[in-house]
Design a protein around this motif. Structure first.
Motif, PDB file in Angstrom:
ATOM      1  N   PRO A   1       7.875   5.663  -2.265  1.00  0.00           N
ATOM      2  CA  PRO A   1       7.151   5.034  -3.380  1.00  0.00           C
ATOM      3  C   PRO A   1       7.831   5.288  -4.718  1.00  0.00           C
ATOM      4  N   LEU A   2       7.604   4.398  -5.651  1.00  0.00           N
ATOM      5  CA  LEU A   2       8.057   4.586  -7.021  1.00  0.00           C
ATOM      6  C   LEU A   2       7.055   5.463  -7.767  1.00  0.00           C
ATOM      7  N   LYS A   3       7.512   6.058  -8.849  1.00  0.00           N
ATOM      8  CA  LYS A   3       6.620   6.924  -9.622  1.00  0.00           C
ATOM      9  C   LYS A   3       5.413   6.160 -10.144  1.00  0.00           C
ATOM     10  N   LYS A   4       5.630   4.908 -10.560  1.00  0.00           N
ATOM     11  CA  LYS A   4       4.513   4.122 -11.087  1.00  0.00           C
ATOM     12  C   LYS A   4       3.495   3.787 -10.015  1.00  0.00           C
ATOM     13  N   GLU A   5       3.898   3.811  -8.755  1.00  0.00           N
ATOM     14  CA  GLU A   5       2.963   3.518  -7.668  1.00  0.00           C
ATOM     15  C   GLU A   5       2.079   4.708  -7.337  1.00  0.00           C
ATOM     16  N   LEU A   6       2.455   5.899  -7.802  1.00  0.00           N
ATOM     17  CA  LEU A   6       1.643   7.111  -7.623  1.00  0.00           C
ATOM     18  C   LEU A   6       0.908   7.504  -8.892  1.00  0.00           C
ATOM     19  N   TYR A   7       1.303   6.914  -9.998  1.00  0.00           N
ATOM     20  CA  TYR A   7       0.756   7.315 -11.296  1.00  0.00           C
ATOM     21  C   TYR A   7      -0.744   7.041 -11.376  1.00  0.00           C
ATOM     22  N   GLY A   8      -1.468   8.053 -11.841  1.00  0.00           N
ATOM     23  CA  GLY A   8      -2.886   7.884 -12.100  1.00  0.00           C
ATOM     24  C   GLY A   8      -3.817   8.193 -10.954  1.00  0.00           C
ATOM     25  N   TRP A   9      -3.294   8.412  -9.757  1.00  0.00           N
ATOM     26  CA  TRP A   9      -4.195   8.698  -8.631  1.00  0.00           C
ATOM     27  C   TRP A   9      -3.677   9.785  -7.691  1.00  0.00           C
TER      28      TRP A   9
ATOM     29  N   GLU B   1       7.354  12.724  -0.747  1.00  0.00           N
ATOM     30  CA  GLU B   1       6.311  13.079   0.211  1.00  0.00           C
ATOM     31  C   GLU B   1       5.599  11.866   0.790  1.00  0.00           C
ATOM     32  N   GLY B   2       5.666  10.718   0.103  1.00  0.00           N
ATOM     33  CA  GLY B   2       4.849   9.585   0.509  1.00  0.00           C
ATOM     34  C   GLY B   2       5.654   8.425   1.062  1.00  0.00           C
ATOM     35  N   CYS B   3       4.942   7.310   1.222  1.00  0.00           N
ATOM     36  CA  CYS B   3       5.562   6.111   1.772  1.00  0.00           C
ATOM     37  C   CYS B   3       4.814   4.883   1.259  1.00  0.00           C
ATOM     38  N   THR B   4       5.574   3.880   0.892  1.00  0.00           N
ATOM     39  CA  THR B   4       5.012   2.597   0.479  1.00  0.00           C
ATOM     40  C   THR B   4       5.475   1.527   1.449  1.00  0.00           C
TER      41      THR B   4
ATOM     42  N   ALA C   1       0.856  -1.192   0.000  1.00  0.00           N
ATOM     43  CA  ALA C   1       0.000   0.000   0.000  1.00  0.00           C
ATOM     44  C   ALA C   1       0.889   1.238   0.000  1.00  0.00           C
ATOM     45  N   THR C   2       0.359   2.326  -0.554  1.00  0.00           N
ATOM     46  CA  THR C   2       1.103   3.583  -0.647  1.00  0.00           C
ATOM     47  C   THR C   2       0.282   4.719  -0.066  1.00  0.00           C
TER      48      THR C   2
END
Length: 310
Positions: A109-117, A124-127, A77-78
């Motif tokens: 997080p990776l960029k693909k894990e934030l992409y689209g949402w 800034e985030g955390c996975t 989860a991210t």
């Protein structure tokens, strides 16, 4: 030679007609369509469902197998707007969750894990991703804010002491998140589209609560049985203001889960080769017989009409 019984042809069979050609073409198309359906049915086995009691042991036919009493939970989860230093995992100190944490990693997080949402940057985030191993009892675990700044490498806390610090949490944080993967047990054809996979929460400053009802499932493909765990999802969201009335809750995610005492057995049943061959013979023979009857009827009717016209 013409007087021999085998040399005499049925009247009209050796005479070429337009109607005979049309009937023959239609017969060929009908045979091809029916054969395609039979082949599709043969290579697409039917799924037969059975219900049984989940007592740890099961069997399909004469093949017994053991259903494990402890399951791994795969989690990824991210959080788009919460840093890893501000998050920690809290596991309920229950019989089913003793020594539950197998491996949980907190990382950017990776960029693909934030992409689209989310438009947030990766800094800034955390996975968090990894596995927990739990017993088949009702329990819950959560991912939420820490009571204070955590060390550079977040620790897995096996108690819920931080939950009592909600009143000191300070300004509310944006807890919007996406669950990439949440699965009980290993991936299989039954659980490839789990309800939580890909779920994005609404804009949230409080707590997301996911209630999961797990149903153990055994899939028999005729070779080796696969043990999977399907689950249903009920989700609810609590704002930070509502959390102020609960001294044991902090912003984050709480996963509640419960196991049904029944087991679903899904068996793939395929038509036997003998039945398949009999069906093929029936299709070809039936279509040829029907075409012969139609051709004979059309030829006889045409001949009678032609005789009356003369």
């Amino acid at each position: 030679m013409s007087s021999h019984p085998l040399a005499r042809a049925v009247e009209g069979v050796q005479e070429r007609t337009v109607s005979g050609a049309l009937i023959t073409g239609g017969c060929v198309l009908l045979i091809l369509s029916l054969l395609t359906g039979e082949l599709s049915s043969y290579f697409s086995p039917a799924l037969i469902h059975h219900l049984g009691v989940d007592d740890g042991d099961a069997s399909i036919g004469s093949r017994p197998f053991h259903v494990p009493d402890r399951l791994p939970i795969e989690l990824s989860a991210t959080f788009a707007h919460v840093k890893c230093d501000d998050l920690e995992l809290s596991v309920e100190a229950a019989r089913g969750l003793r020594d539950a944490v197998d491996r949980i990693n907190f990382r950017e997080p990776l960029k693909k894990e934030l992409y689209g949402w989310s438009d947030a940057s990766t800094s800034e985030g955390c996975t968090l991703d990894g596995k927990l191993r739990v017993g088949k009892v009702s329990a819950h675990f959560s991912v939420g804010l820490t009571a204070a700044a955590a060390p550079a490498k977040p620790n897995v806390i096996m108690v819920q002491s931080f939950l009592r610090q909600a009143s000191n949490a300070g300004p509310s944080k944006n807890m919007t998140h996406k669950v990439h993967v949440f699965r009980f047990g290993s991936r299989s054809s039954v659980t490839k589209n789990a309800p939580l996979d890909g779920l994005v929460s609404p804009d949230l400053d409080g707590q997301a609560r996911y209630a999961l009802k797990v149903i153990p499932t055994v899939l028999d493909d005729g070779w080796f049985p696969q043990v999977a765990n399907q689950y249903s999802l009920a989700e609810s969201y609590v704002s930070a203001k509502q959390l102020q009335t609960d001294s044991t809750a902090v912003p984050g995610i709480v996963f509640f889960y419960d196991f049904f005492p029944v087991m679903v057995q899904v068996k793939k049943e395929r038509t036997s080769m003998l039945e398949f061959l009999v069906s093929l013979c029936a299709v070809v023979g039936g279509c040829v017989a029907l075409a012969s009857l139609l051709d004979g009827a059309v030829f006889s009717t045409t001949k009678v009409l032609a005789g009356k016209a003369d």
